[in-house]
Write an enzyme that holds these catalytic residues in place. Structure first.
Site, mmCIF file in Angstrom:
data_model
loop_
_atom_site.group_PDB
_atom_site.id
_atom_site.type_symbol
_atom_site.label_atom_id
_atom_site.label_comp_id
_atom_site.label_asym_id
_atom_site.label_seq_id
_atom_site.Cartn_x
_atom_site.Cartn_y
_atom_site.Cartn_z
ATOM 1 N N LEU A 145 0.836 -1.160 0.018
ATOM 2 C CA LEU A 145 0.069 0.111 -0.100
ATOM 3 C C LEU A 145 0.752 1.146 0.047
ATOM 4 C CD1 LEU A 145 -2.802 -0.588 2.590
ATOM 5 C CD2 LEU A 145 -3.001 -0.843 0.258
ATOM 6 N N ASP A 146 0.382 2.430 -0.854
ATOM 7 C CA ASP A 146 1.199 3.598 -0.570
ATOM 8 C C ASP A 146 1.318 4.000 0.808
ATOM 9 O OD1 ASP A 146 1.612 3.379 -3.322
ATOM 10 O OD2 ASP A 146 -0.347 5.057 -3.505
ATOM 11 N N ARG A 147 2.652 4.778 1.066
ATOM 12 C CA ARG A 147 2.692 5.064 2.451
ATOM 13 C C ARG A 147 1.430 6.006 3.313
ATOM 14 N NH1 ARG A 147 7.679 9.234 4.184
ATOM 15 N NH2 ARG A 147 7.146 9.362 6.569
ATOM 16 N N THR A 149 -1.778 5.749 2.108
ATOM 17 C CA THR A 149 -2.917 4.874 1.929
ATOM 18 C C THR A 149 -3.026 4.194 3.316
ATOM 19 O OG1 THR A 149 -2.890 4.997 -0.378
ATOM 20 C CG2 THR A 149 -4.242 3.476 0.660
ATOM 21 N N ARG A 248 -5.423 6.354 -7.668
ATOM 22 C CA ARG A 248 -5.196 7.860 -7.575
ATOM 23 C C ARG A 248 -5.238 8.237 -9.080
ATOM 24 N NH1 ARG A 248 0.098 7.602 -3.997
ATOM 25 N NH2 ARG A 248 -0.209 10.149 -4.194
#
Length: 317
Positions: A145-147, A149, A248
């Site tokens: 997961l993105d930081r 998110t 996104r």
């Protein structure tokens, strides 16, 4: 795998057991050489200093059971246990675990915490979990997961579970669902965004993704959950493909940037949300359905944090 006892300055001989067969040599070394920087691992591979069965190999070489891997002396100032992470962080992540068995951990990752160290970060979720579960020697991220998110993140405790979940992720066995607060009024009829995505890495090391015909096929399914007039919409996003920053970029491509997205978002919209107390990226992995090796199914949902819920509470429908 057996490891000949050695100091950091000595040659190491690693014998590959059947459970690691098929794994790339670079990933194998990253897993076995805990605390060794990735840059050093790739440097010794690139220079041909790592040998398998006395021969040179490439970083993409896939191991076979019985292979003997020779690792050269590693010039490290320290090869002891990594520095302990802040107790507050460890307690926060322990409390975030929503499911755990002998082979799998699933946690509701807080926004703002990276999944692993790197790019200037000395730690992430995986490093913290290795300190929380020192007896789980094979802990590995199943996906990322993105930081910024938040939401459900899977970490395998056994190689067999990691292989199983990677196979399911390559197919359509895993159902991952996200919530996102986006700008404007998302029309009910707009149920999918299909746009090819191309990933670029800038000189700074930052990753940027753009919609272009040269990119890889990408498809995201969207569903309206709640509207806040014409100002914003809460949508569910289900990525059919798993490209970097897919939700996104697809949201922005559809004309509805996600609140708090500093890379692909709408600054004016994000500023208005921040003024309501919403100082985060409004993307949350809330739902997860996973087939288990024994034939069962894991079905989880993760709540949003207080910042998210309080911010939405201030919006007018």
């Amino acid at each position: 795998m057996t490891n000949t006892p050695s100091q950091a300055s000595s040659v190491q001989m690693l014998e590959v057991s059947p459970e690691f067969a098929g794994q790339r040599i670079d990933n194998f070394l990253r897993n076995q050489l805990k605390g060794v920087p990735k840059t050093l691992i790739y440097r010794i591979l690139r220079k041909g200093e790592v040998r398998v069965n006395k021969g040179r190999i490439k970083p993409e070489y896939k191991l076979q059971a019985g292979d003997v891997v020779r690792v050269p002396p590693l010039r490290l100032a320290e090869r002891d246990e990594p520095a302990p992470l802040a107790q507050g962080l460890l307690e926060r992540l322990e409390a975030a675990i929503v499911y755990e068995d002998k082979a799998l951990i699933v946690l509701n990752k807080p926004a703002g915490i990276a999944v692993h160290g790197g790019s200037g970060l000395s730690y992430g979720v995986i490093e913290a979990l290795r300190q929380l579960r020192p007896d789980a020697k094979e802990l590995e991220l199943v996906h990322r997961l993105d930081r910024d998110t938040s939401g459900l993140l899977m970490v395998a405790k056994k190689r067999s579970m990691l292989r199983h979940l990677h196979q399911e992720l390559r197919g359509d066995g895993v159902d991952k669902r996200y919530m996102a607060l986006v700008r404007g009024r998302w029309e009910t009829g707009k149920k999918q965004v299909s746009a090819p995505l191309l990933k670029n890495t800038l000189r700074s090391g930052e990753r940027m993704v753009e919609v272009t015909d040269e990119g890889k096929e990408a498809l995201t399914l969207f569903r309206v959950l709640r509207r806040f007039g014409d100002f914003a919409t809460l949508v569910e996003a289900r990525p059919v493909t798993g490209r970097t920053h897919q939700i996104r970029v697809h949201a922005r491509h559809a004309g509805h940037a996600i609140a708090g997205d500093s890379k692909y978002g709408d600054e004016e919209f994000s500023r208005e949300i921040r003024e309501l107390g919403g100082k985060r990226l409004f993307l949350h992995a809330y739902g997860l359905k996973v087939p288990l090796p024994d034939g069962g199914e894991l079905n989880l949902e993760a709540p949003v944090d207080e910042v998210w819920s309080q911010t939405l509470g201030k919006l007018v429908e």
